[in-house]
Design an enzyme around this catalytic site. Structure first.
Site, mmCIF file in Angstrom:
data_model
loop_
_atom_site.group_PDB
_atom_site.id
_atom_site.type_symbol
_atom_site.label_atom_id
_atom_site.label_comp_id
_atom_site.label_asym_id
_atom_site.label_seq_id
_atom_site.Cartn_x
_atom_site.Cartn_y
_atom_site.Cartn_z
ATOM 1 N N LYS A 1 0.757 -1.227 0.095
ATOM 2 C CA LYS A 1 -0.018 0.010 -0.136
ATOM 3 C C LYS A 1 0.896 1.220 -0.014
ATOM 4 O O LYS A 1 0.347 2.354 -0.402
ATOM 5 C CB LYS A 1 -0.903 -0.225 1.193
ATOM 6 C CG LYS A 1 -2.156 -1.036 1.025
ATOM 7 C CD LYS A 1 -2.983 -1.033 2.158
ATOM 8 C CE LYS A 1 -4.048 -0.380 2.027
ATOM 9 N NZ LYS A 1 -5.084 -0.645 3.446
ATOM 10 N N ASP B 1 -10.053 3.976 2.119
ATOM 11 C CA ASP B 1 -10.315 3.387 3.321
ATOM 12 C C ASP B 1 -11.055 4.277 4.130
ATOM 13 O O ASP B 1 -12.127 3.781 5.122
ATOM 14 C CB ASP B 1 -9.180 3.118 4.094
ATOM 15 C CG ASP B 1 -8.353 1.687 3.425
ATOM 16 O OD1 ASP B 1 -9.288 0.918 3.075
ATOM 17 O OD2 ASP B 1 -7.301 1.641 3.763
#
Ligand code: ATR
Length: 277
Positions: free
Chosen positions: A70, A107
């Protein structure tokens, strides 16, 4: 069917077998009657750049990214959104027609949307939030709570310096609370979030004292295996509104699916069942 121009997407990580994203996207493709495939891809760090450069040539329109890539994908992307930069990680890639790779982080969107949909009376502006944990997930939660207008965030983490690093990055609305005092901060919190892995199957339990939980608090846990963690069970007993963590996983996937396949998918009970399959 003809495979010409069938859009491909997938999730890149290592390991990847545990990911729920393939079932989730397959479900959305099916219920929306769309052509497309969503593929789990176990990619080693050394191969990440080659894989990313090759995917668009193979018909991929985008990808999700998970642990451990990520952060690294942000260096490889041509364009990174401000929120991904602030969080320090990207989970969604778009391979644009001009060949550029666009990286975003959804997110925080997933976290907020899960609360808004499942606790419709939740108003982040009315009082402080308490966040347990200061890892990667906490950064997305903190950024989105600040964006949603919480007046103050109390943050507590076993390793205090990580909480202090968040305070340095996100500013004066954050206060750091010692891990041994974490239970005390719950007394003032109207939003309570566990971002640690404690309570997850195979991990130690969350042992923070929970008797300070207010009954007017909205309590959520990013852990979704099990769906009902000790935090959520105790919060239910205390009369709080509780929201489990599976929804965050589902809602964070919406922006990517919409960009890649052109339809905004819906989260409902069938979606939850598909992700748990
Ligand atoms: P993620 O991206 O899921 O947030 P992470 O960055 O590894 O993953 O962070 C995991 C979080 O769980 C951290 O807040 C971590 O605390 P530390 O920063 O002290 O490591 C927390 N955590 C994991 N195991 C823990 C344990 N046994 N006790 C307390 N906190 C724990």
């Amino acid at each position: 069917m003809s495979y010409d121009k069938v859009p491909l997407a997938g999730v890149i990580g290592s390991p990847i077998a545990h990911s729920k994203s393939p079932q989730l996207h397959a479900h959305w493709l099916k219920v929306n009657g769309l052509k497309g495939f969503y593929i789990p891809m176990d990619v080693a760090s050394d191969d990440l750049e080659t894989v990313l450069r090759t995917m668009p040539k193979m018909g991929f329109v985008g990808a999700n990214v998970t642990v451990p890539h990520k952060e690294k994908v942000m260096e490889l992307a041509d364009l990174v959104t401000d929120r991904a930069t602030l969080i320090g990680a990207a989970n969604t890639l778009i391979f644009r027609k001009d060949g550029k790779i666009h990286a975003d982080n959804t997110d925080g969107y997933g976290f907020i949307q899960n609360l808004r949909e499942n606790a419709p009376d939740w108003n982040p502006k009315t009082g402080p939030a308490a966040v347990l944990g200061a890892g990667g997930a906490a950064r997305a939660v903190v950024a989105s709570l600040l964006d949603a207008g919480v007046p103050e965030i109390m943050i507590s983490n076993r390793t205090r310096v990580r909480a202090e690093a968040l305070q340095a990055d996100f500013g004066s609305r954050l206060t750091v609370v010692d891990w041994v005092q974490a239970g005390n901060m719950l007394e003032d919190a109207l939003t309570v979030v566990n971002t640690t892995s404690l309570g997850m199957v195979g991990k130690p339990p969350l042992r923070v004292p929970l008797d300070g939980l207010r009954k007017d608090a909205v309590v959520t846990d990013l852990v979704y295996a099990p769906l009902k963690t000790r935090l959520l069970l105790e919060a239910e007993k205390a009369g709080c509104t509780t929201v489990d963590g599976l929804g965050m996983l589902l809602y964070q996937a919406i922006p990517g699916f919409e960009r890649w396949f052109g339809v905004r998918p819906v989260v409902d009970s069938a979606t939850r069942a598909a992700a748990l399959r």
